[in-house]
Design an enzyme around this catalytic site. Sequence first.
Site, short mmCIF file in Angstrom:
data_model
loop_
_atom_site.label_atom_id
_atom_site.label_comp_id
_atom_site.label_asym_id
_atom_site.label_seq_id
_atom_site.Cartn_x
_atom_site.Cartn_y
_atom_site.Cartn_z
N TRP A 172 64.45 -41.06 11.94
CA TRP A 172 64.06 -42.46 11.83
C TRP A 172 65.20 -43.41 11.48
CZ3 TRP A 172 65.88 -42.81 7.04
CH2 TRP A 172 65.71 -41.72 6.17
N GLY A 223 67.97 -34.30 13.03
CA GLY A 223 67.04 -34.42 11.91
C GLY A 223 67.49 -33.56 10.75
N GLU A 234 71.78 -31.50 15.47
CA GLU A 234 72.61 -32.42 14.68
C GLU A 234 71.84 -32.67 13.37
OE1 GLU A 234 75.53 -33.42 15.56
OE2 GLU A 234 75.54 -32.90 17.68
N CYS A 267 73.73 -40.08 8.94
CA CYS A 267 74.07 -38.67 8.78
C CYS A 267 75.47 -38.50 8.22
CB CYS A 267 73.91 -37.93 10.10
SG CYS A 267 74.83 -38.68 11.46
N GLU A 305 71.64 -33.47 0.12
CA GLU A 305 71.77 -34.72 0.87
C GLU A 305 70.88 -35.79 0.21
OE1 GLU A 305 69.96 -35.02 4.81
OE2 GLU A 305 71.82 -35.93 5.52
P1 NAD Z 1 63.00 -34.54 10.14
O1 NAD Z 1 63.67 -33.22 10.34
O2 NAD Z 1 61.92 -34.62 9.15
O3 NAD Z 1 62.37 -35.06 11.52
C1 NAD Z 1 63.15 -35.24 12.67
C2 NAD Z 1 62.24 -35.19 13.90
O4 NAD Z 1 61.71 -33.89 14.05
C3 NAD Z 1 61.04 -36.14 13.83
O5 NAD Z 1 60.88 -36.72 15.10
C4 NAD Z 1 59.90 -35.19 13.51
O6 NAD Z 1 58.64 -35.64 13.93
C5 NAD Z 1 60.30 -33.97 14.30
N1 NAD Z 1 59.71 -32.70 13.85
C6 NAD Z 1 59.29 -32.37 12.60
N2 NAD Z 1 58.87 -31.07 12.59
C7 NAD Z 1 59.05 -30.59 13.85
C8 NAD Z 1 58.82 -29.33 14.47
N3 NAD Z 1 58.36 -28.28 13.78
N4 NAD Z 1 59.12 -29.18 15.78
C9 NAD Z 1 59.63 -30.23 16.49
N5 NAD Z 1 59.86 -31.45 15.96
C10 NAD Z 1 59.58 -31.62 14.65
O7 NAD Z 1 64.18 -35.56 9.82
P2 NAD Z 1 64.05 -37.07 9.34
O8 NAD Z 1 63.59 -37.07 7.92
O9 NAD Z 1 63.29 -37.85 10.34
O10 NAD Z 1 65.58 -37.57 9.43
C11 NAD Z 1 66.50 -37.48 8.40
C12 NAD Z 1 67.47 -36.34 8.65
O11 NAD Z 1 68.15 -36.51 9.89
C13 NAD Z 1 68.56 -36.27 7.61
O12 NAD Z 1 68.72 -34.95 7.17
C14 NAD Z 1 69.80 -36.73 8.37
O13 NAD Z 1 71.00 -36.26 7.85
C15 NAD Z 1 69.53 -36.21 9.72
N6 NAD Z 1 70.34 -36.90 10.73
C16 NAD Z 1 71.39 -36.22 11.33
C17 NAD Z 1 72.21 -36.85 12.25
C18 NAD Z 1 73.35 -36.13 12.93
O14 NAD Z 1 73.83 -36.59 13.96
N7 NAD Z 1 73.84 -35.02 12.39
C19 NAD Z 1 71.95 -38.18 12.59
C20 NAD Z 1 70.90 -38.84 11.97
C21 NAD Z 1 70.10 -38.18 11.04
#
Ligand code: NAD
Length: 528
Positions: A159, A232, A254, A288, A385
């Site tokens: 998000w 995520g 990522e 991130c 984090e």
């Molecule tokens: P999250 O892992 O909770 O969710 C990410 C996405 O995965 C959402 O669209 C969610 O609906 C989906 N999802 C959840 N469970 C799933 C499953 N079992 N199967 C498939 N999809 C599923 O992450 P968040 O809270 O939305 O985002 C924050 C995280 O993202 C932080 O840890 C941040 O560091 C990371 N992030 C990483 C980067 C990068 O490039 N390395 C960039 C931005 C954010």
Amino acid sequence: MTNTQAAPQNSHESSLSSGQRDSDSIIEVRNPATGEVAGTVAIASAEQVGATADALRRAQPEWEAIGADGRRKWLLALQDWVLDHAEELADAIQSESAKPRIDARVEIAFAVDQLGYWARHAGKFLADQHPAPHTPLMRVKRLTTVYQPYPVVGVITPWNFPLGMGIADLVPALAAGAAVLHKPSEVTPLTPLVLERGWAEIGAPPVFAVVSGRGDTGRAVIDNVDYVQFTGSVPTGQKIGVACAERMLPYSLELGGKDPAIVLADADLDRAAYGIAYGALVNAGQLCISIERVYVEAAVYDAFVDKLVAHVKELRLGQDDRDCRFDVGALANETQLGIVERHVNEAISAGAKALTGGRATGVGTFFEPTVLVDVDHTMSCITEETFGPTIPVMKVAGEAEAIALANDSVFGLSATVWTRDRARAQRIARRLNVGAVNINDSVINLFNFTIPHGGWGKSGTGYRWGGANGVRKYCRQKAITAPALPTQKKELLWFPYSPGNFGIMESAMRALSARGLRRFGLGGAGKS
Ligand code: NAD
């Protein structure tokens, strides 16, 4: 702190019955600063995800067939559309994330840059390669490496950048010739629907679709695509890896980070303070590669902390609108606010001090930009984090301790090094266990698409971008050999086996590959 922006509407909304709110079938999206409803989206069921993926799969061969030149036209048309709808997109981003206008506009500038770069370069990157044979014996062959896209790529995003996170991967995937099924975060599903509308409005082939929903919808995406690009959290990334392994799908993850900054005694301390404040607090720290730990050489620790605190105190916290009055916005949701509060409170209980900030404002999900000192590696603000507007700072004896502490993390996304000594900075960069290092700068690697972006350790597996690799990752590679010279009836190795024929081949191979007397079958294990 009022949100005056119009909320984008989901095309599915008209089919919703009144009274259905935030349920198994609907997500109600709220502005985290004000609690106002920004919009609602219908959750795509597994069947709907399957049907959407089938439609993409049917449309993809023609998208592949028009080639990179044909696709460039559509990607640049989308770029025009994004520029022409920049205000609407920024409104949508702000309505569901409550970020400052400038942060929202940065996402749009990033989208324009991505579309321009991949549209114009994909053709060159996807062209057949004709590598020279590794041995003169194979000069009788013309070798070709062909890049053919995975038919349907699933892009699952978090998000923190409602537009930018999808753009970062869907643009190179489309440029590669794949169709893209995007599942954005349930926290910010509105902006991706605006982009999906743009793709339809320019009249582009139906090879890009957005499905809204939570984890179940994401799981259905994995069940229906040929490649998964996930951004995520670490726990979700691990589940995705397992799900992909069950289907033998290639994937790229990522994930999170805990990026260190190292400030050496010879650094330009003003630049370090400004750059670290920006790298730690941009997007309210929900980035991130946000700087989440700072290690400062003892000789300049006090001076650096004074400058950092003075600058952070100047920052304006609030709900921005189109007139760009604020620097730092709200956190994405209550869960995120809870994590930031816990990390700060646990640190303070264990002896840390907040030199500025340290509290939620009590309005929406705003948390004051915070500088923490007297922290150590037993505290959650250093080991986990945070993804929020906090800057924990530690004093170190010197470079060696800074590197050791920077590497003392399960994460390895990126790092920054601040020094006037360029050679020393390069040396330190190579010793850090991370996927990217910015020297005397922060965040900037994310705006350079010719270098790879990916994490080491628990920060992920695989890389996005990196020039040619940015589109080739969305392709299956095919090797083709063809005769370069007129062929004979039989090759030497073919049946029936002949020791004489094999001997000729073996001798030639050894003469070309081995060393010393072994080249001629003399001496050592090579003696025949
Ligand atoms: P999250 O892992 O909770 O969710 C990410 C996405 O995965 C959402 O669209 C969610 O609906 C989906 N999802 C959840 N469970 C799933 C499953 N079992 N199967 C498939 N999809 C599923 O992450 P968040 O809270 O939305 O985002 C924050 C995280 O993202 C932080 O840890 C941040 O560091 C990371 N992030 C990483 C980067 C990068 O490039 N390395 C960039 C931005 C954010």
